[in-house]
Design an enzyme around this catalytic site. Structure first.
Site, PDB file in Angstrom:
ATOM      1  N   MET A 263     -12.075  26.480 -21.598  1.00 62.57           N
ATOM      2  CA  MET A 263     -12.959  25.911 -20.591  1.00 62.57           C
ATOM      3  C   MET A 263     -12.197  25.040 -19.594  1.00 62.57           C
ATOM      4  O   MET A 263     -11.306  24.294 -20.002  1.00 62.57           O
ATOM      5  CB  MET A 263     -13.995  25.058 -21.313  1.00 62.57           C
ATOM      6  CG  MET A 263     -15.344  25.091 -20.678  1.00 62.57           C
ATOM      7  SD  MET A 263     -16.557  24.172 -21.658  1.00 62.57           S
ATOM      8  CE  MET A 263     -17.184  25.428 -22.737  1.00 62.57           C
ATOM      9  N   CYS A 264     -12.532  25.126 -18.346  1.00 58.08           N
ATOM     10  CA  CYS A 264     -11.905  24.208 -17.404  1.00 58.08           C
ATOM     11  C   CYS A 264     -12.973  23.434 -16.652  1.00 58.08           C
ATOM     12  O   CYS A 264     -14.140  23.808 -16.626  1.00 58.08           O
ATOM     13  CB  CYS A 264     -10.922  24.916 -16.478  1.00 58.08           C
ATOM     14  SG  CYS A 264     -11.617  25.781 -15.105  1.00 58.08           S
ATOM     15  N   LYS A 265     -12.548  22.320 -16.110  1.00 57.62           N
ATOM     16  CA  LYS A 265     -13.463  21.425 -15.410  1.00 57.62           C
ATOM     17  C   LYS A 265     -13.303  21.641 -13.916  1.00 57.62           C
ATOM     18  O   LYS A 265     -12.172  21.740 -13.434  1.00 57.62           O
ATOM     19  CB  LYS A 265     -13.091  19.994 -15.780  1.00 57.62           C
ATOM     20  CG  LYS A 265     -13.977  18.940 -15.169  1.00 57.62           C
ATOM     21  CD  LYS A 265     -13.502  17.548 -15.522  1.00 57.62           C
ATOM     22  CE  LYS A 265     -12.329  17.117 -14.658  1.00 57.62           C
ATOM     23  NZ  LYS A 265     -11.916  15.733 -14.915  1.00 57.62           N
TER      24      LYS A 265
END
Ligand SMILES: *[C@@H]1O[C@H](CO)[C@@H](O)[C@H](O)[C@H]1NC(C)=O
Ligand SMILES: *[C@@H]1O[C@H](CO)[C@@H](O)[C@H](O)[C@H]1NC(C)=O
Length: 188
Positions: A62-64
């Site tokens: 997951m990335c922000k």
């Protein structure tokens, strides 16, 4: 007779053109409100038929992403883990056509992509669709699930799968990215 046949042909042509047009331009969230779309999102799900994606998808986490207004468009800055380090990338999205449609030009590849916010409730999720429009990445297509939290509800995951299938992605090209503490923590 010709007079009678004309409207029929006209309508048939309109129908054909209508189909072509809906394929060229993806639908967007009706009455899209850009100000409500701003802020932090997590990339919880992705689907793409790109060959690099098939190879790399098991390694992604997951990335922000933070969406902020910038001169004439949106600044989408993503932070992700790469080779054990946090990296950030900024994409500048320029609005095109109706609200919710954007265009992004990759300075590195010289390609242009279209990015559309197909559906969002602003508070919990957004479904995005992007595709190459010009240049080397022209056959690139991607669907993205943005979630305000790192733990999207099961219903949201199902919604994303349905969305991907509607866009023509097969099940094996859809991935839910695992949650990670690295690079996604809030920073001052
Ligand atoms: C991805 O899908 C598009 C549209 O269906 C197609 O033109 C393209 O060739 C596909 N790319 C790959 C790598 O399969
Ligand atoms: C985009 O946002 C990032 C992160 O806040 C910032 O470092 C960068 O300068 C911004 N770029 C533009 C062109 O607004």
């Amino acid at each position: 007779m010709a007079v009678l046949r004309m409207p029929w042909i006209g309508l048939a042509l309109l129908g054909v053109l209508g189909v072509l047009q809906t394929q060229a331009q993806v639908s967007v969230q009706p009455d899209f409100q850009e100000d409500k779309f701003l802020g932090r999102w997590f990339t919880a799900g992705l689907a793409s038929n790109a060959s690099w994606f098939r190879e790399k998808k098991a390694m992604l986490s997951m990335c922000k992403s933070v969406v902020a207004p910038t001169a004439g468009g949106l600044n989408l800055t993503s932070t992700f883990l790469r080779k054990n380090q946090c990296e950030t990338r900024t994409m500048l999205l320029q609005p095109v056509g109706s609200p919710g449609h954007y265009s992004y030009r990759s300075p590195h590849w010289g390609s242009t992509y279209s990015v559309s916010v197909v559906e969002t409730d602003y508070q919990e999720y957004a479904l995005l669709y992007s595709e190459g429009a010009k240049g080397p990445g022209q056959d690139f297509r991607m669907a993205t699930l943005y979630s305000r939290t790192q733990t999207p509800r099961a219903e949201l995951r199902e919604k994303f799968v349905t969305f991907c299938k509607d866009q023509g992605f097969t099940e094996d090209t859809i991935v839910f990215l695992p949650q990670t503490d690295k690079c996604t923590k809030e920073q001052a």
